[in-house]
Design a protein around this motif. Structure first.
Motif, PDB file in Angstrom:
ATOM      1  N   LEU A  88      19.382  44.735  33.247  1.00 22.04           N
ATOM      2  CA  LEU A  88      19.499  43.604  34.184  1.00 22.04           C
ATOM      3  C   LEU A  88      18.444  42.539  33.900  1.00 22.04           C
ATOM      4  CD1 LEU A  88      20.284  45.277  37.631  1.00 22.04           C
ATOM      5  CD2 LEU A  88      21.846  44.226  36.004  1.00 22.04           C
ATOM      6  N   ARG A  89      17.242  43.010  33.521  1.00 14.86           N
ATOM      7  CA  ARG A  89      16.180  42.032  33.232  1.00 14.86           C
ATOM      8  C   ARG A  89      16.558  41.135  32.068  1.00 14.86           C
ATOM      9  NH1 ARG A  89      12.949  46.187  35.215  1.00 14.86           N
ATOM     10  NH2 ARG A  89      12.679  47.216  33.216  1.00 14.86           N
ATOM     11  N   THR A  90      17.340  41.663  31.128  1.00 17.69           N
ATOM     12  CA  THR A  90      17.746  40.828  29.988  1.00 17.69           C
ATOM     13  C   THR A  90      18.767  39.772  30.408  1.00 17.69           C
ATOM     14  OG1 THR A  90      19.657  42.157  29.323  1.00 17.69           O
ATOM     15  CG2 THR A  90      17.496  42.858  28.502  1.00 17.69           C
ATOM     16  N   LEU A  91      19.358  39.929  31.613  1.00 20.90           N
ATOM     17  CA  LEU A  91      20.388  38.978  32.052  1.00 20.90           C
ATOM     18  C   LEU A  91      19.810  37.854  32.906  1.00 20.90           C
ATOM     19  CD1 LEU A  91      23.284  41.413  33.006  1.00 20.90           C
ATOM     20  CD2 LEU A  91      23.010  40.098  30.908  1.00 20.90           C
ATOM     21  N   ARG A  92      18.535  37.840  33.098  1.00 19.86           N
ATOM     22  CA  ARG A  92      17.902  36.802  33.887  1.00 19.86           C
ATOM     23  C   ARG A  92      18.340  35.420  33.412  1.00 19.86           C
ATOM     24  NH1 ARG A  92      12.618  37.915  37.038  1.00 19.86           N
ATOM     25  NH2 ARG A  92      12.952  40.124  36.824  1.00 19.86           N
ATOM     26  N   GLY A  93      18.686  34.573  34.344  1.00 19.63           N
ATOM     27  CA  GLY A  93      19.084  33.226  33.970  1.00 19.63           C
ATOM     28  C   GLY A  93      20.580  33.074  33.754  1.00 19.63           C
ATOM     29  N   ARG A  94      21.312  34.176  33.797  1.00 17.94           N
ATOM     30  CA  ARG A  94      22.767  34.070  33.646  1.00 17.94           C
ATOM     31  C   ARG A  94      23.428  34.265  35.001  1.00 17.94           C
ATOM     32  NH1 ARG A  94      24.563  36.891  28.441  1.00 17.94           N
ATOM     33  NH2 ARG A  94      22.733  36.764  27.121  1.00 17.94           N
ATOM     34  N   ALA A  95      24.621  33.702  35.119  1.00 17.78           N
ATOM     35  CA  ALA A  95      25.409  33.919  36.338  1.00 17.78           C
ATOM     36  C   ALA A  95      26.108  35.267  36.214  1.00 17.78           C
ATOM     37  CB  ALA A  95      26.438  32.799  36.512  1.00 17.78           C
ATOM     38  N   VAL A  96      25.617  36.232  36.969  1.00 16.65           N
ATOM     39  CA  VAL A  96      26.152  37.591  36.880  1.00 16.65           C
ATOM     40  C   VAL A  96      27.065  37.855  38.078  1.00 16.65           C
ATOM     41  CG1 VAL A  96      25.584  40.034  36.900  1.00 16.65           C
ATOM     42  CG2 VAL A  96      24.159  38.431  35.614  1.00 16.65           C
ATOM     43  N   ALA A  97      28.297  38.213  37.812  1.00 12.67           N
ATOM     44  CA  ALA A  97      29.209  38.583  38.892  1.00 12.67           C
ATOM     45  C   ALA A  97      29.287  40.104  38.972  1.00 12.67           C
ATOM     46  CB  ALA A  97      30.598  37.999  38.637  1.00 12.67           C
ATOM     47  N   GLY A  98      29.042  40.640  40.162  1.00 13.72           N
ATOM     48  CA  GLY A  98      29.231  42.066  40.398  1.00 13.72           C
ATOM     49  C   GLY A  98      30.638  42.292  40.937  1.00 13.72           C
ATOM     50  N   VAL A  99      31.279  43.367  40.518  1.00 10.80           N
ATOM     51  CA  VAL A  99      32.656  43.653  40.946  1.00 10.80           C
ATOM     52  C   VAL A  99      32.756  45.105  41.413  1.00 10.80           C
ATOM     53  CG1 VAL A  99      35.063  43.875  40.191  1.00 10.80           C
ATOM     54  CG2 VAL A  99      33.691  41.947  39.405  1.00 10.80           C
ATOM     55  N   ASP A 100      33.361  45.285  42.586  1.00 11.33           N
ATOM     56  CA  ASP A 100      33.633  46.642  43.059  1.00 11.33           C
ATOM     57  C   ASP A 100      34.927  46.628  43.856  1.00 11.33           C
ATOM     58  OD1 ASP A 100      33.373  49.344  43.372  1.00 11.33           O
ATOM     59  OD2 ASP A 100      31.734  49.261  44.821  1.00 11.33           O
ATOM     60  N   GLU A 101      35.412  47.811  44.173  1.00  6.97           N
ATOM     61  CA  GLU A 101      36.739  47.953  44.775  1.00  6.97           C
ATOM     62  C   GLU A 101      36.614  48.785  46.047  1.00  6.97           C
ATOM     63  OE1 GLU A 101      37.921  51.770  45.184  1.00  6.97           O
ATOM     64  OE2 GLU A 101      36.777  51.301  43.387  1.00  6.97           O
ATOM     65  N   ALA A 102      37.601  48.665  46.929  1.00  6.56           N
ATOM     66  CA  ALA A 102      37.654  49.522  48.123  1.00  6.56           C
ATOM     67  C   ALA A 102      39.090  49.953  48.341  1.00  6.56           C
ATOM     68  CB  ALA A 102      37.140  48.764  49.351  1.00  6.56           C
ATOM     69  N   GLY A 103      39.274  51.168  48.836  1.00  2.00           N
ATOM     70  CA  GLY A 103      40.612  51.628  49.209  1.00  2.00           C
ATOM     71  C   GLY A 103      41.382  52.282  48.094  1.00  2.00           C
ATOM     72  N   ARG A 104      40.670  52.747  47.090  1.00  2.00           N
ATOM     73  CA  ARG A 104      41.350  53.370  45.966  1.00  2.00           C
ATOM     74  C   ARG A 104      41.981  54.707  46.381  1.00  2.00           C
ATOM     75  NH1 ARG A 104      38.310  53.485  40.184  1.00  2.00           N
ATOM     76  NH2 ARG A 104      40.075  54.126  38.940  1.00  2.00           N
ATOM     77  N   GLY A 105      41.315  55.435  47.240  1.00  2.00           N
ATOM     78  CA  GLY A 105      41.810  56.763  47.600  1.00  2.00           C
ATOM     79  C   GLY A 105      42.698  56.787  48.828  1.00  2.00           C
ATOM     80  N   ALA A 106      42.909  55.637  49.466  1.00  2.00           N
ATOM     81  CA  ALA A 106      43.673  55.619  50.715  1.00  2.00           C
ATOM     82  C   ALA A 106      45.141  55.928  50.455  1.00  2.00           C
ATOM     83  CB  ALA A 106      43.533  54.268  51.396  1.00  2.00           C
ATOM     84  N   LEU A 107      45.818  56.463  51.465  1.00  2.00           N
ATOM     85  CA  LEU A 107      47.230  56.790  51.342  1.00  2.00           C
ATOM     86  C   LEU A 107      48.126  55.602  51.651  1.00  2.00           C
ATOM     87  CD1 LEU A 107      47.335  60.246  53.179  1.00  2.00           C
ATOM     88  CD2 LEU A 107      46.923  59.763  50.770  1.00  2.00           C
ATOM     89  N   ALA A 108      47.535  54.553  52.238  1.00  2.00           N
ATOM     90  CA  ALA A 108      48.327  53.394  52.618  1.00  2.00           C
ATOM     91  C   ALA A 108      47.505  52.134  52.479  1.00  2.00           C
ATOM     92  CB  ALA A 108      48.812  53.530  54.065  1.00  2.00           C
ATOM     93  N   GLY A 109      48.214  51.022  52.352  1.00  2.00           N
ATOM     94  CA  GLY A 109      47.551  49.739  52.273  1.00  2.00           C
ATOM     95  C   GLY A 109      47.146  49.382  50.857  1.00  2.00           C
ATOM     96  N   PRO A 110      46.625  48.170  50.698  1.00  2.00           N
ATOM     97  CA  PRO A 110      46.287  47.694  49.355  1.00  2.00           C
ATOM     98  C   PRO A 110      44.962  48.260  48.864  1.00  2.00           C
ATOM     99  CG  PRO A 110      45.687  46.043  50.964  1.00  2.00           C
ATOM    100  CD  PRO A 110      46.333  47.176  51.734  1.00  2.00           C
ATOM    101  N   VAL A 111      44.741  48.154  47.568  1.00  2.00           N
ATOM    102  CA  VAL A 111      43.401  48.338  47.029  1.00  2.00           C
ATOM    103  C   VAL A 111      42.818  46.929  46.902  1.00  2.00           C
ATOM    104  CG1 VAL A 111      44.308  48.461  44.669  1.00  2.00           C
ATOM    105  CG2 VAL A 111      42.004  49.262  45.157  1.00  2.00           C
ATOM    106  N   VAL A 112      41.598  46.773  47.415  1.00  2.00           N
ATOM    107  CA  VAL A 112      40.977  45.451  47.484  1.00  2.00           C
ATOM    108  C   VAL A 112      39.747  45.439  46.592  1.00  2.00           C
ATOM    109  CG1 VAL A 112      39.784  43.802  48.997  1.00  2.00           C
ATOM    110  CG2 VAL A 112      41.812  45.002  49.820  1.00  2.00           C
ATOM    111  N   ALA A 113      39.579  44.378  45.826  1.00  2.00           N
ATOM    112  CA  ALA A 113      38.380  44.235  44.995  1.00  2.00           C
ATOM    113  C   ALA A 113      37.684  42.933  45.345  1.00  2.00           C
ATOM    114  CB  ALA A 113      38.747  44.255  43.517  1.00  2.00           C
TER     115      ALA A 113
END
Lengths: 128, 286
Positions: free
Chosen positions: B45-70
């Motif tokens: 992460l220290r090597t990325l200083r000065g760059r626009a870093v986007a973090g990405v994660d998801e929710a609802g992958r294991g649910a039985l219903a509804g969408p998976v949202v990222a």
């Protein structure tokens, strides 16, 4: 559709859902929408899946609300029902179409709710 | 374990510094828990200083219903987000609080989703990657590099790298996990109004005991994931019952009389005359 009439229709669905719950129905979906159209309520009555069209009229209107569900609307409800059945992989679940007719009297009295069970037949309506 | 041992290679290591004012927040905001490769991730992460870093994660992958949202989040340089952590270790109230602060302090927030039909049409992994791609695409500012929680990267035109345990190690990914979780929870609360029989506002579609009980009793809704075993099992069980000539759906609620399985449509009655055969119920709204 005027703003006033839209609101009349919306509260009609809430009244219908309450009346059906009281009659032992379980509401599964409200305003189920698909590319083929919309159905106001989907419910379970015992072992039967029920698609419900709600019609709300003020008593000043000329015709009773139950008669407002004409063949064109019936076809549309049947099509949406088929979409729901396919979307839920429901197979050969027994189905029925009910109409809830709500009449809102003048002067803010309690609305009259009539549940018309099996209001029109499942078969015999060409959907295309 | 070095960061180069995990995940996909950086597609574009020389991505230009388009926004030199942006860098990721690191250090004290993230509890220093033990994770495999944590030290390597921090060094990276220290090597990325000065760059626009986007973090990405998801929710609802294991649910039985509804969408998976990222969600994808680019944090503002110097953003102060005390208590920021992986959404899984936070209470709903803490998530809501942080959600507001992330929205206020992020340079860009993007959200994407893939609905239950998409999950069934492909599979949960591909649907998750689809949602992630959409989330990155929804960012109003281009990221220099995208860091994705986990081990599999979505297809992107931007340099991308996967970080196992990234939700606990990378602030931007932790923020994304919170945004995805809160967004999905709100979505499920809305769907609870449309499909009131299942309690989506309580369990958000996950396979809790009361959700499985409702599935048994009422069958799946159109927003259930039919490719998931517990939903599939309900459909299969009903089909087996039908083959045996038993009632097609599970027993009605206790106390309610079992209605005949065969409802004869009154197809010989002209349309419109059914109006007379109604039963009435007076309704007095409170």
């Amino acid at each position: 559709m005027s703003r006033r009439r839209l609101q009349l229709g919306e509260s009609g669905e809430a009244i219908a859902a309450r009346a059906l719950r009281r009659a032992g129905y379980r509401i599964l979906a409200e305003r189920y929408t698909c590319p083929l159209g919309e159905v106001d309520l989907v419910a379970r009555d015992g072992g039967t899946l029920v698609f419900v069209e709600v019609k709300t009229r003020s008593s000043a209107d000329r015709y009773p609300p139950g008669e407002a569900v004409h063949l064109r609307k019936q076809r549309q409800v049947v099509r949406v029902a088929q979409h729901y059945l396919a979307a839920t992989r429901a197979g050969d679940v027994p189905c029925r179409f009910d109409v809830v007719a709500i009449t809102v009297p003048e002067g803010g009295a309690a609305p009259r709710v009539e549940v018309i069970r099996d209001a029109f037949p499942v078969e015999g309506i060409e959907t295309f | 374990m070095s960061i180069d041992d995990v995940g996909l290679p950086i597609v574009n290591r020389e991505s230009s510094i388009e926004n030199p004012g942006s860098f990721i927040v690191e250090g004290p905001d993230i509890p220093r828990k033990r994770h495999p490769g944590a030290r390597a991730v921090r060094a990276y992460l220290r090597t990325l200083r000065g760059r626009a870093v986007a973090g990405v994660d998801e929710a609802g992958r294991g649910a039985l219903a509804g969408p998976v949202v990222a969600a994808a989040v680019i944090l503002k340089p110097g953003a102060r987000l005390r208590g920021l952590a992986d959404s899984k270790v936070l209470t709903p109230a803490a998530r809501e609080r942080l959600y507001g602060r992330i929205q206020a302090q992020a340079l860009a927030v993007g959200v994407g989703s893939a609905d239950a039909a998409a999950v069934d049409a492909a599979n949960i992994l591909q649907a998750t990657l689809m949602a992630m791609s959409r989330a990155v695409g929804a960012l109003c500012q281009r990221a220099d590099i995208v860091l994705v929680d986990g081990t599999i990267a979505p297809p992107l035109a931007i340099a991308c790298r996967t970080i196992p345990h990234g939700d606990a190690l990378v602030p931007a990914i932790a923020a994304a996990s919170i945004v995805a979780k809160v967004t999905r929870d709100r979505l499920m609360a809305g769907l609870a109004g449309q499909f009131p029989a299942y309690g989506f506002d309580r369990h958000k579609g996950y396979g809790t005991a009361d959700h499985q009980a409702a599935l048994q009793r009422y069958g799946p809704s159109p927003i259930h994931r039919f490719s998931f075993a517990p939903v599939r099992a309900v459909v299969d069980a009903r089909d087996r019952r039908a083959q045996l000539g038993l009632p097609g759906i599970a027993a009605p609620e206790a106390g309610a009389p079992l209605e005949s399985n065969v409802q004869s449509p009154r197809s010989n009655v002209p349309v419109g005359e059914g109006v007379e055969a109604g039963r009435s119920a007076e309704d007095n709204p409170a």
